[in-house]
Each structure stands twice: as C-alpha cells, then as structure tokens.
Design a protein around this motif. Structure first.
Motif, PDB file in Angstrom:
ATOM      1  N   ILE A   1       0.875  -1.173   0.000  1.00  0.00           N
ATOM      2  CA  ILE A   1       0.000   0.000   0.000  1.00  0.00           C
ATOM      3  C   ILE A   1       0.912   1.223   0.000  1.00  0.00           C
ATOM      4  O   ILE A   1       1.861   1.291   0.780  1.00  0.00           O
ATOM      5  N   THR A   2       0.630   2.195  -0.868  1.00  0.00           N
ATOM      6  CA  THR A   2       1.560   3.306  -1.062  1.00  0.00           C
ATOM      7  C   THR A   2       0.868   4.657  -0.906  1.00  0.00           C
ATOM      8  O   THR A   2      -0.226   4.879  -1.419  1.00  0.00           O
TER       9      THR A   2
ATOM     10  N   GLU B   1      -7.037   3.751   9.470  1.00  0.00           N
ATOM     11  CA  GLU B   1      -6.132   2.620   9.685  1.00  0.00           C
ATOM     12  C   GLU B   1      -4.877   2.752   8.819  1.00  0.00           C
ATOM     13  O   GLU B   1      -3.761   2.508   9.286  1.00  0.00           O
ATOM     14  N   LEU B   2      -5.076   3.169   7.563  1.00  0.00           N
ATOM     15  CA  LEU B   2      -3.927   3.347   6.676  1.00  0.00           C
ATOM     16  C   LEU B   2      -3.036   4.499   7.139  1.00  0.00           C
ATOM     17  O   LEU B   2      -1.805   4.415   7.062  1.00  0.00           O
TER      18      LEU B   2
ATOM     19  N   LYS C   1      -2.480   5.441  10.135  1.00  0.00           N
ATOM     20  CA  LYS C   1      -1.678   4.932  11.251  1.00  0.00           C
ATOM     21  C   LYS C   1      -0.539   4.055  10.746  1.00  0.00           C
ATOM     22  O   LYS C   1       0.577   4.089  11.270  1.00  0.00           O
ATOM     23  N   GLN C   2      -0.801   3.268   9.713  1.00  0.00           N
ATOM     24  CA  GLN C   2       0.236   2.415   9.152  1.00  0.00           C
ATOM     25  C   GLN C   2       1.337   3.241   8.504  1.00  0.00           C
ATOM     26  O   GLN C   2       2.525   2.951   8.669  1.00  0.00           O
ATOM     27  N   PHE C   3       0.940   4.273   7.771  1.00  0.00           N
ATOM     28  CA  PHE C   3       1.931   5.131   7.129  1.00  0.00           C
ATOM     29  C   PHE C   3       2.749   5.902   8.166  1.00  0.00           C
ATOM     30  O   PHE C   3       3.955   6.098   8.003  1.00  0.00           O
ATOM     31  N   GLU C   4       2.092   6.351   9.224  1.00  0.00           N
ATOM     32  CA  GLU C   4       2.812   7.035  10.306  1.00  0.00           C
ATOM     33  C   GLU C   4       3.829   6.096  10.945  1.00  0.00           C
ATOM     34  O   GLU C   4       4.965   6.499  11.247  1.00  0.00           O
ATOM     35  N   LYS C   5       3.433   4.846  11.152  1.00  0.00           N
ATOM     36  CA  LYS C   5       4.338   3.861  11.729  1.00  0.00           C
ATOM     37  C   LYS C   5       5.546   3.634  10.834  1.00  0.00           C
ATOM     38  O   LYS C   5       6.689   3.537  11.317  1.00  0.00           O
TER      39      LYS C   5
ATOM     40  N   MET D   1      -0.176  12.123   9.662  1.00  0.00           N
ATOM     41  CA  MET D   1      -0.395  11.983   8.228  1.00  0.00           C
ATOM     42  C   MET D   1      -1.880  11.942   7.929  1.00  0.00           C
ATOM     43  O   MET D   1      -2.638  11.266   8.631  1.00  0.00           O
ATOM     44  N   LYS D   2      -2.258  12.643   6.892  1.00  0.00           N
ATOM     45  CA  LYS D   2      -3.648  12.694   6.474  1.00  0.00           C
ATOM     46  C   LYS D   2      -3.758  12.294   5.002  1.00  0.00           C
ATOM     47  O   LYS D   2      -3.060  12.841   4.146  1.00  0.00           O
ATOM     48  N   ILE D   3      -4.638  11.333   4.732  1.00  0.00           N
ATOM     49  CA  ILE D   3      -4.937  10.970   3.357  1.00  0.00           C
ATOM     50  C   ILE D   3      -6.076  11.855   2.887  1.00  0.00           C
ATOM     51  O   ILE D   3      -7.206  11.800   3.404  1.00  0.00           O
ATOM     52  N   THR D   4      -5.807  12.709   1.930  1.00  0.00           N
ATOM     53  CA  THR D   4      -6.799  13.699   1.495  1.00  0.00           C
ATOM     54  C   THR D   4      -7.541  13.289   0.224  1.00  0.00           C
ATOM     55  O   THR D   4      -8.603  13.825  -0.058  1.00  0.00           O
ATOM     56  N   ASP D   5      -6.942  12.392  -0.571  1.00  0.00           N
ATOM     57  CA  ASP D   5      -7.652  11.912  -1.756  1.00  0.00           C
ATOM     58  C   ASP D   5      -7.098  10.562  -2.166  1.00  0.00           C
ATOM     59  O   ASP D   5      -6.136  10.057  -1.589  1.00  0.00           O
TER      60      ASP D   5
END
Length: 399
Positions: free
Chosen positions: A274-275, A324-325, A327-331, A389-393
C-alpha cells in the motif's frame, strides 16, 4: 523638420553600432576545449602516461589523484586510440585524464597535449570518489577549484561510490554524462531520495562552518548511473566517513528537507503493498534546554493521497479504512526516522540533519558552549518525534 529628425536618427544609429562592438576579448568556441564535467579519483596512471614516462616525458610530481575532464564536443576523433582519453562512438563527449598532485598543474599539462586550452566556464558537475575523499579532506581537494575564477560557484558537487571516471562514462549514444547527472537533481519534486543540490558555493559554506554535511551519492553499473543515498562528510576533518542509504534519505527528508514528492510504502496484513504519495509536508525541529540538558523534538505533518493499494479492500474510501492506513503510514515513517537517527547518532556520530542550526537560532549561548565538539555532543542527545499523516484523496479512483 522631417529631414532633421531623419539625420538625427542616422547619427544615433551610427553611435549605437560603435558602442555594440561585441566581445572583443573573447575566445572563439572552436579555439577552446569546453569541459562540462570533472572527475577526481585516487591516482590511476593511464597507459599513455606510462608510455611517455618511459621516454622521459615526465615532470616532478607525486601520484596522488587522477583528474578526468569531460570535453564537449570531442576535440578530435582519435580519442579512442590514446590511453589517456576515451570517446563515445556518437562523439557526444570525450574524457581526458592525467595524474599528479596538483589539479592546476594537471590542467596546465593538458596544454602540452592539446592545441585548444581548457575552459571551465561551463563546468556543470564535479564528481569526487569516496576513496579519494577518505584519504584527503575536501578542503585540500577543492582548494584550487574554489580559487579558480573560471569555474562558476553554481557547479554541482557529487560523490561517487566507485570511480569518478566511471560516473562520467556511458554507452548511451548521444548522452553526455555530466549533463545527465546535473539533470537528475531536477527530479526532487518526484523523489524524496534526492537531497537539495550542493553547489560549490554551498560546499564552501558547509566546510567553513565546521558542520558535518552530505553529498549526493552516484552509483555506476555497466556504464549506467543513478543517485543512491548520500556520502557523509565529517565536519572536523572534511573527509568521507560513510553513507546513508536511499531509505535513510527518506527518513531524513521528513524532518530535514522539504518533501516535494516520493512514495511511502507499507504492507497490509495479507502482505500486499500500500503506497502513500506525500503532497504537502511540513516539519519542525524543536530544541529544548533545561539546565545543562539538551533535547530535541521533531514534529512532522503531511497530507497526501492513497496512490496504490494491492490489498483490494471492499470499501477502499471508508473513513475507518483511511484512518487505519494513516496509522500504518505514520508507523512506517517513524521507522524510517528512527533508522536514520540511529545511524547519525550511534554509527557515524554526526549531525547531518540540521539540529545544530535550530539550537544555534533558539539558544545561541548554549550553542557557543557546545559547538566545538557538537557531533560528539549530538550523539548523546535524546530525540523524540511525532508524525501526523492525512490521506486527502485517492487519485482518480471512485467509491
């Protein structure tokens, strides 16, 4: 009236023709050897040099370094037949190399081989090999280069994992390696594995400051090149002491450089990748001083898009799934930061992340007390960090 105006205009035009005489003291491009790349390696005497030395055609010198100049276009088509030079079939460039212990003396020796003198006004890239930079400080190696008025201070400086000569060679028809390497820097907006370009003037400033610093690393295989990581130069010695990997530069970029692009990859529980693509990232290094104790806190905030997801979730854009994603990216980003901080503090014991600058700005008196042995002090300073981190789109995908 019209005749008088016409006469005045003719006189003015004549005066302009006299004033616009052009570059009367310039050298024609056909009469000089324009070199766009310079490579500096540990001494490797060429067959040509060995051959002329047997005939007594030598001068007093130690075999310290080999300088390679990349000339465009090639002066002649006979470069392939000579041990000290090489040219491509496409004749896009020619590499000439000579060995000695003084770069200016080496440059003057080229005048004994070629009827067209070297001109460095268009030098784009200088590549120094890590092996040479281990043995000698950059202050020694670049002393003449920084003094020479022919070389522009905007010239890019790189370090080569192997020979600098290899980094200035290619089999690609029509390609000039020096221009190719200079162009790679422009891709920073696409990758956070490329550090801000270090030009001659920035290199001189870094050496004068006494701080440790990085140079972008070039790796070569089969005469093809890429940027990969960065060479570390110790502030006290100005010598190469190690390397940061591509992953290390990703971690460093979160808090030390502006993240203008790139891709942060992690894995779903099923093992699929996942990217995340950062689009707007900000960071702050906050120094703290309590008595004699110094510490730092790093704050990173990033907004970006979910650009690739191999896990095929049923509802890819649900709020819970996005959190959830995030949190994973932050980790994953924390792991990258932790890794590069470990190398900086406990492996190489250098500050190449700009912590010294923030301490100097906020606590100048404290900085004056610790600046003499800052790298060693930095190695024992606690550093904490937080990442948001925030996923905006989600790219062009839809629900």
């Amino acid at each position: 009236m019209k005749r008088s105006l016409y006469f005045v205009l003719r006189i003015a035009a004549a005066i302009l023709l006299i004033l616009n005489t052009g570059c009367w003291s310039s050298n024609e491009i056909e009469d000089v050897s324009v070199y766009v790349g310079l490579g500096l390696d540990v001494a490797q005497v060429s067959e040509f040099e060995r051959g002329i030395e047997k005939q007594g055609a030598s001068y007093p010198r130690e075999k310290v370094l080999t300088a390679t100049v990349q000339i465009v276009p090639p002066i002649t088509g006979k470069g392939q037949k000579q041990g000290g030079s090489s040219s491509t079939p496409s004749e896009a460039y020619m590499n000439e190399k000579l060995t000695g212990d003084s770069i200016i003396q080496i440059f003057r020796q080229f005048s004994l081989r070629r009827d067209r003198p070297l001109i460095g006004h268009h030098l784009k890239v200088i590549v120094v090999s890590s092996e040479l930079a281990k043995r000698y400080s950059l202050e020694q190696i670049f002393d003449f280069i920084l003094r020479d008025n022919d070389i522009r201070p905007s010239c890019l400086v790189l370090v080569s994992h192997r020979n600098a000569f290899e980094a200035l060679s290619t089999n690609e028809p029509g390609e000039v390696p020096a221009l190719y390497l200079a162009g790679l820097v422009d891709n920073r907006y696409r990758s956070n594995k490329i550090i801000p370009p270090v030009t001659l003037i920035k290199l001189d400033s870094a050496m004068q400051s006494g701080s440790s610093f990085l140079l972008q690393n070039v790796v070569t295989a089969q005469n093809d090149h890429k940027f990969s990581g960065a060479g570390i130069f110790k502030g006290s010695t100005k010598k190469w002491v190690g390397e940061l990997s591509q992953l290390d530069l990703e971690g460093l970029s979160w808090f030390s450089f502006d993240v203008k692009g790139g891709a942060l990859k992690t894995y779903a529980p099923e093992g699929y990748s996942i990217t995340y693509e950062p689009k707007n990232s900000k960071s702050k290094i906050i120094p703290k001083v309590e008595g004699n104790d110094i510490s730092f806190h790093i704050k990173v905030s990033s907004e970006g898009r979910l650009i690739e997801d191999w896990s095929f979730p049923e509802i890819p854009s649900s709020g819970q799934y996005m959190r959830e994603l995030e949190k994973q990216f932050e980790k994953e980003a924390r792991k990258q930061i932790q890794q590069v901080l470990h190398k900086m503090q406990h492996v190489y014991r250098v500050d190449v992340g700009g912590f010294n600058k923030q301490l100097r700005i906020k606590y100048p008196k404290v900085w004056n007390k610790v600046k003499e042995d800052w790298d060693e002090t930095f190695s024992n300073i606690p550093i904490t960090y937080e990442i948001d981190m925030k996923i905006t789109d989600f790219g062009s995908s839809t629900d």
